[in-house]
Design a protein around this motif. Structure first.
Motif, PDB file in Angstrom:
ATOM      1  N   TYR A  38       0.824  -1.269  -0.011  1.00 39.55           N
ATOM      2  CA  TYR A  38       0.099  -0.082   0.102  1.00 39.55           C
ATOM      3  C   TYR A  38       0.881   1.273  -0.071  1.00 39.55           C
ATOM      4  CZ  TYR A  38      -3.858  -3.206   0.775  1.00 39.55           C
ATOM      5  OH  TYR A  38      -4.804  -4.065   0.462  1.00 39.55           O
ATOM      6  N   ARG A  39       2.018   1.231   0.836  1.00 41.46           N
ATOM      7  CA  ARG A  39       2.890   2.405   0.671  1.00 41.46           C
ATOM      8  C   ARG A  39       3.492   2.707  -0.755  1.00 41.46           C
ATOM      9  NH1 ARG A  39       5.002   4.095   5.603  1.00 41.46           N
ATOM     10  NH2 ARG A  39       4.142   3.247   7.587  1.00 41.46           N
ATOM     11  N   ALA A  40       3.856   1.569  -1.444  1.00 38.17           N
ATOM     12  CA  ALA A  40       4.424   1.723  -2.764  1.00 38.17           C
ATOM     13  C   ALA A  40       3.434   2.238  -3.516  1.00 38.17           C
ATOM     14  CB  ALA A  40       4.978   0.151  -3.239  1.00 38.17           C
ATOM     15  N   VAL A 107      -7.987   0.048  -5.263  1.00 37.52           N
ATOM     16  CA  VAL A 107      -6.530  -0.272  -4.846  1.00 37.52           C
ATOM     17  C   VAL A 107      -6.567  -1.758  -3.955  1.00 37.52           C
ATOM     18  CG1 VAL A 107      -4.686   0.445  -3.336  1.00 37.52           C
ATOM     19  CG2 VAL A 107      -5.841   2.231  -4.864  1.00 37.52           C
ATOM     20  N   ARG A 108      -7.368  -1.810  -2.882  1.00 35.09           N
ATOM     21  CA  ARG A 108      -7.495  -3.037  -2.422  1.00 35.09           C
ATOM     22  C   ARG A 108      -7.653  -4.345  -3.250  1.00 35.09           C
ATOM     23  NH1 ARG A 108      -6.855  -1.589   2.702  1.00 35.09           N
ATOM     24  NH2 ARG A 108      -6.891  -3.777   3.209  1.00 35.09           N
ATOM     25  N   ALA A 109      -8.730  -4.201  -4.019  1.00 37.42           N
ATOM     26  CA  ALA A 109      -8.781  -5.452  -4.855  1.00 37.42           C
ATOM     27  C   ALA A 109      -7.770  -5.902  -5.557  1.00 37.42           C
ATOM     28  CB  ALA A 109      -9.948  -4.993  -6.023  1.00 37.42           C
ATOM     29  N   ARG A 129      -3.390  -5.590   7.967  1.00 41.27           N
ATOM     30  CA  ARG A 129      -4.564  -5.366   8.846  1.00 41.27           C
ATOM     31  C   ARG A 129      -5.775  -6.146   8.499  1.00 41.27           C
ATOM     32  NH1 ARG A 129      -0.785  -2.133   9.010  1.00 41.27           N
ATOM     33  NH2 ARG A 129      -0.710  -0.261   9.724  1.00 41.27           N
ATOM     34  N   ASP A 130      -5.993  -6.754   7.413  1.00 40.18           N
ATOM     35  CA  ASP A 130      -7.156  -7.685   6.797  1.00 40.18           C
ATOM     36  C   ASP A 130      -6.589  -8.864   6.678  1.00 40.18           C
ATOM     37  OD1 ASP A 130      -5.483  -6.729   4.585  1.00 40.18           O
ATOM     38  OD2 ASP A 130      -7.254  -6.471   3.500  1.00 40.18           O
ATOM     39  N   ILE A 131      -5.415  -9.540   7.018  1.00 40.48           N
ATOM     40  CA  ILE A 131      -4.955 -10.578   6.373  1.00 40.48           C
ATOM     41  C   ILE A 131      -5.874 -11.892   6.933  1.00 40.48           C
ATOM     42  CG2 ILE A 131      -2.891 -12.148   5.974  1.00 40.48           C
ATOM     43  CD1 ILE A 131      -2.792  -9.317   5.010  1.00 40.48           C
ATOM     44  N   ARG A 178      -4.482   8.485  14.410  1.00 40.33           N
ATOM     45  CA  ARG A 178      -5.130   8.947  13.292  1.00 40.33           C
ATOM     46  C   ARG A 178      -5.277   8.026  12.376  1.00 40.33           C
ATOM     47  NH1 ARG A 178      -2.937  14.239  13.179  1.00 40.33           N
ATOM     48  NH2 ARG A 178      -1.111  13.317  11.884  1.00 40.33           N
ATOM     49  N   ARG A 179      -4.057   7.287  12.088  1.00 38.41           N
ATOM     50  CA  ARG A 179      -4.127   6.117  11.176  1.00 38.41           C
ATOM     51  C   ARG A 179      -4.792   4.997  11.532  1.00 38.41           C
ATOM     52  NH1 ARG A 179       0.500   2.963   9.107  1.00 38.41           N
ATOM     53  NH2 ARG A 179       2.131   3.873  10.456  1.00 38.41           N
ATOM     54  N   ASP A 180      -4.678   4.508  12.814  1.00 40.36           N
ATOM     55  CA  ASP A 180      -5.546   3.603  13.327  1.00 40.36           C
ATOM     56  C   ASP A 180      -6.723   3.923  12.938  1.00 40.36           C
ATOM     57  OD1 ASP A 180      -3.381   2.017  14.068  1.00 40.36           O
ATOM     58  OD2 ASP A 180      -3.522   2.896  16.395  1.00 40.36           O
ATOM     59  N   MET A 182      -8.348   5.677  10.756  1.00 39.49           N
ATOM     60  CA  MET A 182      -8.745   5.518   9.503  1.00 39.49           C
ATOM     61  C   MET A 182      -8.736   4.120   9.189  1.00 39.49           C
ATOM     62  SD  MET A 182      -6.857   8.787   7.678  1.00 39.49           S
ATOM     63  CE  MET A 182      -7.605   8.628   6.012  1.00 39.49           C
ATOM     64  N   ASP A 183      -7.825   3.455   9.573  1.00 38.68           N
ATOM     65  CA  ASP A 183      -7.638   1.848   9.083  1.00 38.68           C
ATOM     66  C   ASP A 183      -9.040   1.181   9.568  1.00 38.68           C
ATOM     67  OD1 ASP A 183      -5.577   2.547   7.574  1.00 38.68           O
ATOM     68  OD2 ASP A 183      -4.138   1.887   9.100  1.00 38.68           O
ATOM     69  N   SER A 184      -9.469   1.469  11.072  1.00 40.49           N
ATOM     70  CA  SER A 184     -10.443   0.572  11.407  1.00 40.49           C
ATOM     71  C   SER A 184     -11.840   1.083  11.195  1.00 40.49           C
ATOM     72  CB  SER A 184     -10.494   0.809  12.953  1.00 40.49           C
ATOM     73  OG  SER A 184      -9.133   1.119  13.576  1.00 40.49           O
ATOM     74  N   THR A 185     -12.008   2.183  10.666  1.00 40.48           N
ATOM     75  CA  THR A 185     -13.526   2.641  10.237  1.00 40.48           C
ATOM     76  C   THR A 185     -13.478   2.851   8.743  1.00 40.48           C
ATOM     77  OG1 THR A 185     -12.666   4.902  10.477  1.00 40.48           O
ATOM     78  CG2 THR A 185     -13.558   4.363  12.538  1.00 40.48           C
ATOM     79  N   ARG A 186     -12.580   2.249   8.186  1.00 44.05           N
ATOM     80  CA  ARG A 186     -12.956   2.300   6.508  1.00 44.05           C
ATOM     81  C   ARG A 186     -13.928   1.146   6.125  1.00 44.05           C
ATOM     82  NH1 ARG A 186      -7.326   0.194   5.370  1.00 44.05           N
ATOM     83  NH2 ARG A 186      -7.716  -2.087   5.814  1.00 44.05           N
ATOM     84  N   ASP A 187     -14.766   1.424   5.253  1.00 49.52           N
ATOM     85  CA  ASP A 187     -15.845   0.482   4.712  1.00 49.52           C
ATOM     86  C   ASP A 187     -15.265  -0.917   4.591  1.00 49.52           C
ATOM     87  OD1 ASP A 187     -17.718   2.435   5.129  1.00 49.52           O
ATOM     88  OD2 ASP A 187     -17.770   2.817   3.019  1.00 49.52           O
TER      89      ASP A 187
HETATM   90  O1  C5P Z   1       1.907  -2.031   8.183  1.00 48.16           O
HETATM   91  P1  C5P Z   1       2.105  -0.504   7.355  1.00 48.16           P
HETATM   92  O2  C5P Z   1       1.986   0.473   8.883  1.00 48.16           O
HETATM   93  O3  C5P Z   1       3.228  -0.097   6.717  1.00 48.16           O
HETATM   94  O4  C5P Z   1       1.068  -0.025   6.556  1.00 48.16           O
HETATM   95  C1  C5P Z   1       0.667   0.899   6.198  1.00 48.16           C
HETATM   96  C2  C5P Z   1      -0.913   1.289   5.919  1.00 48.16           C
HETATM   97  O5  C5P Z   1      -1.221   0.433   4.911  1.00 48.16           O
HETATM   98  C3  C5P Z   1      -1.907   1.032   6.867  1.00 48.16           C
HETATM   99  O6  C5P Z   1      -1.903   2.128   7.921  1.00 48.16           O
HETATM  100  C4  C5P Z   1      -2.967   0.734   6.154  1.00 48.16           C
HETATM  101  O7  C5P Z   1      -3.754   2.294   5.817  1.00 48.16           O
HETATM  102  C5  C5P Z   1      -2.570   0.235   4.913  1.00 48.16           C
HETATM  103  N1  C5P Z   1      -2.776  -1.244   5.010  1.00 48.16           N
HETATM  104  C6  C5P Z   1      -4.071  -1.987   4.698  1.00 48.16           C
HETATM  105  N2  C5P Z   1      -4.053  -3.100   4.780  1.00 48.16           N
HETATM  106  C7  C5P Z   1      -3.062  -3.841   5.064  1.00 48.16           C
HETATM  107  C8  C5P Z   1      -1.833  -3.650   5.047  1.00 48.16           C
HETATM  108  C9  C5P Z   1      -1.660  -1.956   5.380  1.00 48.16           C
HETATM  109  O8  C5P Z   1      -4.831  -1.065   4.650  1.00 48.16           O
HETATM  110  N3  C5P Z   1      -3.206  -5.198   4.961  1.00 48.16           N
END
Ligand code: C5P
Length: 222
Positions: A38-40, A107-109, A129-131, A178-180, A182-187
């Motif tokens: 996702y960072r790339a 992007v996720r797909a 986050r979703d493995i 902030r990142r947590d 957003m990551d926990s509340t996305r659809d």
């Molecule tokens: O693990 P890391 O902190 O490098 O992840 C960066 C971001 O990538 C997370 O904050 C999240 O937004 C996204 N991510 C995700 N699903 C994953 C791994 C990372 O949405 N499986």
């Protein structure tokens, strides 16, 4: 090589990648850092001048980007379209934008498709986050790695300081929170513990202690 699949999820800064890499080494499995993927995509969007709000262009970018991992000297390098982006994807700019980019369905797909392909023929330790909930719901071992927000911010500040970067601990804590959020509340596939995941709270535990706990759990499946 065993075809064991180990899913390690959890909030930002819980030590997932450090631990996942060591577990993979000990068990002879491939380590896949899905956050780096996702960072790339985020790195490339910034480099191409595409704003995170332009979902269409970012989805196109995600479908054409080539991401690969290469291990050398105990370090895993990340390549995006042949460029070594290992360091650049950790920049504050990428970190500040990645949660917006990772919430885009296209992007996720695309990245989930790649992640599933990577785990199809080989044993893997995959962190993200979703493995456990979405990418590999049938993974034999699922771990939800966490630590208090203060501890995670302290570790991140220390990690940056070791690299010679002086960061304000309060700002780091806010940015992780902030990142947590957003990551926990996305659809789509939000950060969430899978029902069958084991929780390991790493607050007060050393890295080898956490690695040993996970390796012991994995031995039941090998
Ligand atoms: O693990 P890391 O902190 O490098 O992840 C960066 C971001 O990538 C997370 O904050 C999240 O937004 C996204 N991510 C995700 N699903 C994953 C791994 C990372 O949405 N499986």
């Amino acid at each position: 090589m065993t075809h064991l699949r180990v899913a390690i999820d959890g909030p930002a800064g819980a030590g997932k990648s450090t631990v996942a890499k060591k577990v993979a080494e000990k068990l002879g499995l491939i380590y896949i850092d899905t956050g780096a993927m996702y960072r790339a995509v985020t790195w490339k969007a910034i480099k191409s001048g595409i704003p995170p709000t332009d979902e269409k262009k970012i989805t196109q970018l995600a479908s054409s980007i080539h991401i690969s991992f290469q291990s050398s000297d105990n370090q895993q390098k990340v390549y995006a379209d042949g460029v070594d982006v290992t360091e650049q994807i950790r920049s504050a700019e990428v970190t500040g934008n990645v949660s917006k980019i990772s919430a885009i369905p296209g992007v996720r797909a695309r990245l989930v498709e790649l992640q599933r392909e990577m785990a199809q023929t080989r044993g893997v330790v995959m962190d993200g986050r979703d493995i456990g909930t979405f990418v590999l719901p049938d993974a034999e071992v699922k771990i939800f790695l966490t630590a208090s927000l203060e501890e995670r911010a302290r570790r991140r500040t220390e990690e940056l300081s070791n690299k010679g970067i002086q960061a304000d601990p309060v700002e780091i804590l806010k940015s992780i929170a902030r990142r947590d959020e957003m990551d926990s509340t996305r659809d789509l596939a939000p950060l969430k513990k899978a029902d069958d995941a084991r929780i390991i709270d790493t607050t007060g535990l050393s890295i080898p202690e956490v690695v040993d706990r996970i390796v012991t759990i994995c031995h039941d499946y090998i």
